[in-house]
Design a protein around this motif. Structure first.
Motif, PDB file in Angstrom:
ATOM      1  N   UNK A 354      43.824  46.322  34.416  1.00  0.00           N
ATOM      2  CA  UNK A 354      42.817  45.945  33.412  1.00  0.00           C
ATOM      3  C   UNK A 354      41.603  46.865  33.491  1.00  0.00           C
ATOM      4  N   UNK A 355      40.932  47.020  32.398  1.00  0.00           N
ATOM      5  CA  UNK A 355      39.663  47.733  32.396  1.00  0.00           C
ATOM      6  C   UNK A 355      38.567  46.797  32.904  1.00  0.00           C
ATOM      7  N   UNK A 356      37.410  47.374  33.224  1.00  0.00           N
ATOM      8  CA  UNK A 356      36.290  46.578  33.717  1.00  0.00           C
ATOM      9  C   UNK A 356      35.002  47.088  33.102  1.00  0.00           C
ATOM     10  N   UNK A 357      34.041  46.198  32.848  1.00  0.00           N
ATOM     11  CA  UNK A 357      32.769  46.649  32.274  1.00  0.00           C
ATOM     12  C   UNK A 357      32.009  47.518  33.268  1.00  0.00           C
ATOM     13  N   UNK A 358      31.293  48.527  32.803  1.00  0.00           N
ATOM     14  CA  UNK A 358      30.508  49.369  33.702  1.00  0.00           C
ATOM     15  C   UNK A 358      29.177  48.711  34.057  1.00  0.00           C
ATOM     16  N   UNK A 359      28.545  49.197  35.099  1.00  0.00           N
ATOM     17  CA  UNK A 359      27.168  48.803  35.379  1.00  0.00           C
ATOM     18  C   UNK A 359      26.275  49.245  34.220  1.00  0.00           C
ATOM     19  N   UNK A 433      35.071  32.684  40.202  1.00  0.00           N
ATOM     20  CA  UNK A 433      36.245  33.270  40.862  1.00  0.00           C
ATOM     21  C   UNK A 433      37.493  33.135  39.995  1.00  0.00           C
ATOM     22  N   UNK A 434      37.624  32.016  39.306  1.00  0.00           N
ATOM     23  CA  UNK A 434      38.774  31.850  38.409  1.00  0.00           C
ATOM     24  C   UNK A 434      38.737  32.903  37.304  1.00  0.00           C
ATOM     25  N   UNK A 435      37.551  33.142  36.736  1.00  0.00           N
ATOM     26  CA  UNK A 435      37.438  34.181  35.702  1.00  0.00           C
ATOM     27  C   UNK A 435      37.833  35.541  36.258  1.00  0.00           C
ATOM     28  N   UNK A 436      37.424  35.845  37.489  1.00  0.00           N
ATOM     29  CA  UNK A 436      37.760  37.142  38.080  1.00  0.00           C
ATOM     30  C   UNK A 436      39.239  37.254  38.427  1.00  0.00           C
ATOM     31  N   UNK A 437      39.853  36.131  38.792  1.00  0.00           N
ATOM     32  CA  UNK A 437      41.303  36.155  39.031  1.00  0.00           C
ATOM     33  C   UNK A 437      42.027  36.450  37.722  1.00  0.00           C
ATOM     34  N   UNK A 438      41.647  35.741  36.672  1.00  0.00           N
ATOM     35  CA  UNK A 438      42.286  35.937  35.369  1.00  0.00           C
ATOM     36  C   UNK A 438      42.077  37.373  34.882  1.00  0.00           C
ATOM     37  N   UNK A 439      40.888  37.925  35.119  1.00  0.00           N
ATOM     38  CA  UNK A 439      40.602  39.297  34.694  1.00  0.00           C
ATOM     39  C   UNK A 439      41.331  40.331  35.530  1.00  0.00           C
ATOM     40  N   UNK A 440      41.796  39.942  36.719  1.00  0.00           N
ATOM     41  CA  UNK A 440      42.537  40.867  37.570  1.00  0.00           C
ATOM     42  C   UNK A 440      41.705  41.547  38.629  1.00  0.00           C
ATOM     43  N   UNK A 441      40.459  41.122  38.819  1.00  0.00           N
ATOM     44  CA  UNK A 441      39.568  41.774  39.776  1.00  0.00           C
ATOM     45  C   UNK A 441      39.577  41.129  41.155  1.00  0.00           C
ATOM     46  N   UNK A 442      40.184  39.972  41.274  1.00  0.00           N
ATOM     47  CA  UNK A 442      40.147  39.185  42.509  1.00  0.00           C
ATOM     48  C   UNK A 442      41.495  38.519  42.713  1.00  0.00           C
ATOM     49  N   UNK A 443      41.952  38.482  43.959  1.00  0.00           N
ATOM     50  CA  UNK A 443      43.210  37.825  44.259  1.00  0.00           C
ATOM     51  C   UNK A 443      42.962  36.371  44.659  1.00  0.00           C
TER      52      UNK A 443
END
Length: 460
Positions: A354-359, A433-443
Motif C-alpha cells: 500500500x502507499x502511505x501519506x507523506x509527512x 491500531x485497527x486502522x493501521x492494520x487495515x492500511x497495512x502499516x502494522x501487524x
C-alpha cells in the motif's frame, strides 16, 4: 583524534551523507540483462564453534564467541544462531560503477539466525548489510519478535573494512584471518558490493556448506539501514546493472534509496529524522516509500536492545548528553516488520505494498507540527495519533544525538485534558491500531503488544 572528536566526525559525516543521498535525482536505467556478468561463488565454512559465554581473547577457537551475539533466548523460540566464514575472490567497484579490481581474494563472516526446524521456516531470508557507522558491525535491523513470528531467517554480512578490522582486534583467534581489502590494496570498500552479492548467492543457491543448514530459501531479500542503505544504493544504481541479480527485492531503511528503474522492487522506509525535504520520488510499480511520523533514525527500542551487548562486548554502553531528552519511543520496527512482509509478497505474488501519506511540510520548508509539537502526515502509529508524550525525529547535541529524536512525556494536566477516562484512551489506541492494520502499516501481533503496553502504562 580523540574518541569524542572521532565520534562527532563520524556523526557529522553520516548526517551529511544522509541528507545528500535522500535528495531526488534523475533515474538511471539498467543495461540489458543479457549483458550482465554472473556473480562468483564463495566458499562457506562452519558453523564456527564457540558460544556465549566465552572469552574473545581466548587462544582456542571454541572458547570464543560471535561478536554481538544476540542475548535473545533463541533456543526457547525454536531458533539458532550460527556463524560462518565466507571466502572467495571478489571484483572491486568504485561508487560510480567502474570496475577497479578483479578476482581479489577475501575472507569475511556471516552471522545467521534461523528456525531450527525447517517446517517453521517461511522461506524468506533477510540478508542485512551490517552497519559500521559506530566503528563496528551492527545488526541494526535485527528484530527478534517479528523475525521469529514470521519464521524468517536473518543473515548479517560483514562486508566493510571498518567492521572487519574491529573484529580482528576484538578476537584475533576467531577473526584474525579475515580481510576484505585485498591485503590493504582496496581500503575504500571497493570489494564490499561483490562480497555482499556473493553472500546472497550463498543463501539463495547454496553449494557445499549451506549457511541455512537444512533450510532452503524461497525468497532472498537485501536489507540495509542508514550507512548500509547508502552502500546498497550504490550497488543497485551502479553495480547491479552490470551483474546478474541475486536478491529478489530490496529494503532501504532510514537511508537513501536507488533512483534507477530496475526489475527488483525497492521499498524505502524512513523515520521522521530522515525526511529533510518535501521533494520526493513518486511511488511506482517498482518503488514504494513510507515515512513514519515521530520516529527517529535511531530510537529507543534499538538502544535498549544494544546496551547489554555493548557492555558485554565493548566494556560499556555509550552515554549521550543531548539538547533534548533523547530516543523517540515510536516503534519504527513495527513498520519495518510490516514492510518486509509486503516486500516478500511483492516479490512472490506481484502484490504491491500500500502507499502511505507523506509527512507534511510548511511553505518555508520546515515540518508541519500540531499544537503538541508532533509531526503532521506520514504513517501515524498510535504513539503519535493518541499521544502521551512528545515523540519527534529531531534532536541536537554531541556525537549521534541528531539521530536519536526526542521523547518528552506530557504532564498530568495535559494527559487529563486529552483523556478524561482511561477506557476512552484505550479505545482510541485500539481504533488507531485497527486502522493501521487495515492500511497495512502494522501487524496484528504488534498491535496486541501496543494494547498490552497501553493497559500497563497509559493515563490513569
Amino acid at each position: 583524534m580523540t574518541r569524542p572528536r572521532r565520534v562527532a566526525a563520524l556523526a557529522a559525516g553520516l548526517v551529511t551523507s544522509m541528507v545528500a543521498t535522500l535528495l531526488v535525482s534523475a533515474p538511471v536505467h539498467a543495461s540489458a540483462t543479457g549483458d550482465r556478468e554472473p556473480i562468483a561463488r564463495a566458499a562457506v565454512h562452519g558453523p564456527i564453534p564457540g558460544t556465549v559465554p566465552g572469552d574473545p581473547l581466548a587462544e582456542r577457537l571454541a572458547d570464543t564467541y560471535p561478536f554481538f551475539s544476540t542475548p535473545d533466548d533463541l533456543a526457547a523460540k525454536g531458533y539458532v544462531e550460527e556463524e560462518f566464514y565466507l571466502s572467495g575472490v571478489a571484483d572491486g567497484w568504485d561508487t560510480v560503477g567502474s570496475r577497479v579490481a578483479t578476482d581479489v581474494a577475501y575472507e569475511t563472516r556471516l552471522i545467521v539466525r534461523r528456525p531450527a526446524d525447517p517446517r517453521r521456516f517461511s522461506g524468506v531470508a533477510l540478508v542485512e548489510w551490517q552497519n559500521v557507522t559506530a566503528g563496528y558491525d551492527l545488526d541494526a535491523l535485527w528484530n527478534a519478535e517479528s523475525t521469529i513470528r514470521a519464521g524468517d531467517a536473518w543473515i548479517g554480512v560483514s562486508a566493510q573494512r571498518v567492521g572487519v578490522d574491529q573484529l580482528r582486534g576484538w578476537s584475533p583467534t576467531r577473526y584474525g584471518r579475515l580481510d576484505v581489502t585485498g591485503g590493504g590494496r582496496y581500503v575504500a570498500d571497493e570489494l564490499s558490493y561483490d562480497i555482499f552479492a556473493q553472500a546472497g548467492k550463498a543463501i539463495a543457491d547454496p553449494r557445499g556448506v549451506s549457511p541455512l543448514g537444512r533450510l532452503r530459501a524461497r525468497t532472498v531479500l537485501a536489507i540495509g539501514a542508514s550507512q548500509s542503505a547508502g552502500r546498497m544504493t550504490v550497488y543497485y544504481d551502479r553495480v547491479l546493472p552490470q551483474v546478474r541479480p541475486v536478491f529478489e527485492g530490496y529494503a532501504f531503511v532510514v537511508g537513501s534509496a536507488p533512483t534507477r528503474v530496475g526489475d527488483e522492487p525497492v521499498f524505502q522506509v524512513l523515520s521522521e529524522t530522515d525526511v529533510r525535504t518535501p521533494v520526493r520520488p513518486a511511488d511506482t510499480d517498482r518503488f514504494r516509500r513510507w515515512e513514519v511520523a515521530g520516529a527517529a533514525h535511531s530510537g529507543y527500542n534499538g538502544q535498549v536492545y544494544r546496551a547489554p551487548i555493548q557492555e558485554r562486548d565493548l566494556g560499556a554502553a555509550p552515554v549521550y548528553t543531548c539538547a533534548r531528552p533523547p530516543f523517540s519511543r515510536v516503534p519504527m520496527h513495527h513498520v519495518t516488520a510490516a514492510a518486509y512482509a509486503h516486500l516478500a509478497r511483492w516479490v512472490e505474488r506481484g502484490t504491491p505494498p500500500p502507499t502511505a501519506p507523506p509527512l507534511v511540510f510548511n511553505p518555508d520548508g520546515t515540518k508541519a507540527r500540531d499544537a503538541h509539537g508532533l509531526a503532521r502526515g506520514g504513517i501515524r502509529l498510535s504513539q503519535v495519533a493518541v499521544p502521551t508524550a512528545l515523540n519527534t525525529g529531531d534532536n541536537a547535541g554531541e556525537s549521534f544525538c541528531v539521530l536519536f529524536g526526542t521523547y518528552q512525556p506530557f504532564d498530568e494536566a495535559t494527559l487529563d485534558d486529552l483523556y478524561p477516562t482511561h477506557a476512552g484512551y484505550v479505545a482510541r489506541v485500539v481504533a488507531t491500531d485497527v486502522r493501521n492494520i487495515v492500511a497495512g502499516y502494522l501487524q496484528p501481533a504488534d498491535a496486541a503488544e501496543n494494547l498490552r503496553e497501553t493497559l500497563r502504562s497509559g493515563p490513569a
